[in-house]
Each structure stands twice: as structure tokens, then as C-alpha cells.
Design a protein around this motif. Structure first.
Motif, PDB file in Angstrom:
ATOM      1  N   VAL A  33     -12.585 -20.805  47.970  1.00  0.00           N
ATOM      2  CA  VAL A  33     -11.945 -22.099  47.744  1.00  0.00           C
ATOM      3  C   VAL A  33     -10.542 -22.071  48.339  1.00  0.00           C
ATOM      4  N   ALA A  34     -10.154 -23.158  48.986  1.00  0.00           N
ATOM      5  CA  ALA A  34      -8.779 -23.350  49.444  1.00  0.00           C
ATOM      6  C   ALA A  34      -8.333 -24.730  48.965  1.00  0.00           C
ATOM      7  N   LEU A  35      -7.244 -24.744  48.218  1.00  0.00           N
ATOM      8  CA  LEU A  35      -6.695 -25.993  47.693  1.00  0.00           C
ATOM      9  C   LEU A  35      -5.368 -26.267  48.370  1.00  0.00           C
ATOM     10  N   GLU A  36      -5.203 -27.484  48.848  1.00  0.00           N
ATOM     11  CA  GLU A  36      -3.914 -27.903  49.399  1.00  0.00           C
ATOM     12  C   GLU A  36      -3.244 -28.813  48.387  1.00  0.00           C
ATOM     13  N   LEU A  37      -2.030 -28.438  48.023  1.00  0.00           N
ATOM     14  CA  LEU A  37      -1.253 -29.202  47.053  1.00  0.00           C
ATOM     15  C   LEU A  37       0.209 -28.821  47.198  1.00  0.00           C
ATOM     16  N   ASP A  38       1.065 -29.589  46.587  1.00  0.00           N
ATOM     17  CA  ASP A  38       2.492 -29.319  46.619  1.00  0.00           C
ATOM     18  C   ASP A  38       2.814 -28.245  45.584  1.00  0.00           C
ATOM     19  N   LEU A  39       3.191 -27.075  46.051  1.00  0.00           N
ATOM     20  CA  LEU A  39       3.522 -25.981  45.144  1.00  0.00           C
ATOM     21  C   LEU A  39       5.013 -25.914  44.818  1.00  0.00           C
ATOM     22  N   GLY A  40       5.774 -26.866  45.335  1.00  0.00           N
ATOM     23  CA  GLY A  40       7.213 -26.909  45.062  1.00  0.00           C
ATOM     24  C   GLY A  40       7.551 -26.987  43.577  1.00  0.00           C
ATOM     25  N   PRO A  41       6.898 -27.867  42.823  1.00  0.00           N
ATOM     26  CA  PRO A  41       7.209 -27.926  41.391  1.00  0.00           C
ATOM     27  C   PRO A  41       6.991 -26.597  40.666  1.00  0.00           C
ATOM     28  N   ALA A  42       5.899 -25.913  40.968  1.00  0.00           N
ATOM     29  CA  ALA A  42       5.627 -24.630  40.315  1.00  0.00           C
ATOM     30  C   ALA A  42       6.619 -23.561  40.771  1.00  0.00           C
ATOM     31  N   ALA A  43       6.944 -23.556  42.047  1.00  0.00           N
ATOM     32  CA  ALA A  43       7.904 -22.577  42.559  1.00  0.00           C
ATOM     33  C   ALA A  43       9.269 -22.779  41.912  1.00  0.00           C
ATOM     34  N   GLY A  44       9.629 -24.034  41.683  1.00  0.00           N
ATOM     35  CA  GLY A  44      10.926 -24.330  41.072  1.00  0.00           C
ATOM     36  C   GLY A  44      10.983 -24.038  39.588  1.00  0.00           C
ATOM     37  N   SER A  45       9.896 -24.315  38.896  1.00  0.00           N
ATOM     38  CA  SER A  45       9.901 -24.154  37.436  1.00  0.00           C
ATOM     39  C   SER A  45       9.455 -22.767  36.988  1.00  0.00           C
ATOM     40  N   ASP A  46       8.679 -22.074  37.840  1.00  0.00           N
ATOM     41  CA  ASP A  46       8.077 -20.790  37.489  1.00  0.00           C
ATOM     42  C   ASP A  46       7.179 -20.926  36.267  1.00  0.00           C
ATOM     43  N   ASP A  47       6.514 -22.070  36.169  1.00  0.00           N
ATOM     44  CA  ASP A  47       5.669 -22.393  35.014  1.00  0.00           C
ATOM     45  C   ASP A  47       4.251 -22.682  35.497  1.00  0.00           C
ATOM     46  N   VAL A  48       3.271 -21.962  34.963  1.00  0.00           N
ATOM     47  CA  VAL A  48       1.879 -22.124  35.381  1.00  0.00           C
ATOM     48  C   VAL A  48       1.360 -23.540  35.133  1.00  0.00           C
ATOM     49  N   ARG A  49       1.968 -24.246  34.222  1.00  0.00           N
ATOM     50  CA  ARG A  49       1.526 -25.631  33.951  1.00  0.00           C
ATOM     51  C   ARG A  49       1.835 -26.569  35.117  1.00  0.00           C
ATOM     52  N   ASP A  50       2.664 -26.125  36.039  1.00  0.00           N
ATOM     53  CA  ASP A  50       3.034 -26.961  37.188  1.00  0.00           C
ATOM     54  C   ASP A  50       2.210 -26.658  38.429  1.00  0.00           C
ATOM     55  N   THR A  51       1.115 -25.920  38.255  1.00  0.00           N
ATOM     56  CA  THR A  51       0.249 -25.595  39.377  1.00  0.00           C
ATOM     57  C   THR A  51      -1.197 -25.576  38.905  1.00  0.00           C
ATOM     58  N   VAL A  52      -2.106 -25.304  39.798  1.00  0.00           N
ATOM     59  CA  VAL A  52      -3.504 -25.122  39.436  1.00  0.00           C
ATOM     60  C   VAL A  52      -3.662 -23.684  38.945  1.00  0.00           C
ATOM     61  N   HIS A  53      -4.107 -23.533  37.739  1.00  0.00           N
ATOM     62  CA  HIS A  53      -4.323 -22.207  37.144  1.00  0.00           C
ATOM     63  C   HIS A  53      -5.617 -21.659  37.747  1.00  0.00           C
ATOM     64  N   TYR A  54      -5.493 -20.718  38.659  1.00  0.00           N
ATOM     65  CA  TYR A  54      -6.683 -20.266  39.394  1.00  0.00           C
ATOM     66  C   TYR A  54      -7.667 -19.523  38.506  1.00  0.00           C
ATOM     67  N   GLY A  55      -7.223 -18.929  37.423  1.00  0.00           N
ATOM     68  CA  GLY A  55      -8.156 -18.294  36.488  1.00  0.00           C
ATOM     69  C   GLY A  55      -9.033 -19.323  35.791  1.00  0.00           C
ATOM     70  N   GLU A  56      -8.428 -20.410  35.371  1.00  0.00           N
ATOM     71  CA  GLU A  56      -9.196 -21.488  34.736  1.00  0.00           C
ATOM     72  C   GLU A  56     -10.116 -22.167  35.751  1.00  0.00           C
ATOM     73  N   LEU A  57      -9.636 -22.332  36.982  1.00  0.00           N
ATOM     74  CA  LEU A  57     -10.476 -22.899  38.031  1.00  0.00           C
ATOM     75  C   LEU A  57     -11.686 -21.997  38.273  1.00  0.00           C
ATOM     76  N   ALA A  58     -11.468 -20.697  38.326  1.00  0.00           N
ATOM     77  CA  ALA A  58     -12.578 -19.760  38.525  1.00  0.00           C
ATOM     78  C   ALA A  58     -13.613 -19.896  37.413  1.00  0.00           C
ATOM     79  N   ASP A  59     -13.165 -20.060  36.179  1.00  0.00           N
ATOM     80  CA  ASP A  59     -14.086 -20.260  35.057  1.00  0.00           C
ATOM     81  C   ASP A  59     -14.946 -21.499  35.261  1.00  0.00           C
ATOM     82  N   ARG A  60     -14.322 -22.590  35.696  1.00  0.00           N
ATOM     83  CA  ARG A  60     -15.070 -23.838  35.910  1.00  0.00           C
ATOM     84  C   ARG A  60     -16.077 -23.690  37.053  1.00  0.00           C
TER      85      ARG A  60
END
Length: 119
Positions: A33-60
Motif C-alpha cells: 500500500v502507498a498512501l499520499e497525504l499531507d504529513l505536515g500536521p503529524a510532523a509538526g505535532s509529533d502526534d499519531v492522531r494527526d496521521t494514518v496509523h499504519y498499524g491500525e490500517l494493517a489490521d483493517r
């Protein structure tokens, strides 16, 4: 969009295929899987809630592969790409489904289907 999250080689056993033997015995499927999205918010906040949690995505994704059987890996790939796009932050998702044990009576390395979908 130049930011990307990739998940490569996710392996799960499913019962997808046209032939009865594929449904009865199952086989391994490998998903990239390759997801394109803006990772700026997560990079700035250092908070997993601001990005796609790849572990949860893998579960789905594993739940889809191990879930209801389909005839074609094209259909399976479509379900997987839909799960990726369920997160509205994802602008584009590319999913490749590999079927390395496909019932082909010749020596081969891999069979794969790749779908790319965006908003």
C-alpha cells in the motif's frame, strides 16, 4: 502531493479465487500500500492522531484479506483501496495485491494487480 506512507509485504491467508480448491484450502496474499497525504500536521505535532496509523490500517487490510472471499484479486484490491480511502486525509491510495501461489501450471514468480484511486 509528495508525502507518502508505504506498507509493503503485508501477508495474510485468504480464500479468494475462482476455483474450489482456492476457496477450500486458501493461500497467502501479499499486499503493498502507498498512501499520499499531507504529513505536515503529524510532523509538526509529533502526534499519531494527526496521521494514518499504519498499524491500525494493517489490521483493517488483513481483516479484508481474511474475510469474505471474492473470485478476483481485482475485487479484493478494490476493497482494500476503499479501506485506505476511508480516511479522508488520504488523497490517493495505491494498492497492489500479490497472489504468489496462483493456480498457474507454469513456473512464475508472482501475479499481481495494482489499483490507484484518489479523491
Amino acid at each position: 502531493m509528495t508525502d507518502r506512507i508505504t506498507l509493503t509485504g503485508l501477508r495474510a491467508r485468504g480464500r479468494h479465487g475462482v476455483y474450489d480448491v482456492e476457496r477450500e484450502h486458501g493461500q497467502d496474499f501479499v499486499v503493498d500500500v502507498a498512501l499520499e497525504l499531507d504529513l505536515g500536521p503529524a510532523a509538526g505535532s509529533d502526534d499519531v492522531r494527526d496521521t494514518v496509523h499504519y498499524g491500525e490500517l494493517a489490521d483493517r487490510l488483513v481483516a479484508i484479506v481474511t474475510g469474505e472471499p471474492v473470485n478476483l484479486i481485482e475485487t479484493l484490491a478494490d476493497r482494500l483501496v476503499g479501506a485506505c480511502l476511508a480516511d479522508t486525509r488520504v488523497a490517493t491510495a495505491t494498492v497492489t495485491v500479490h497472489k504468489p501461489q496462483a493456480p498457474i501450471p507454469h513456473e512464475f514468480a508472482d501475479v499481481a494487480v495494482t489499483l490507484t484511486r484518489g479523491r
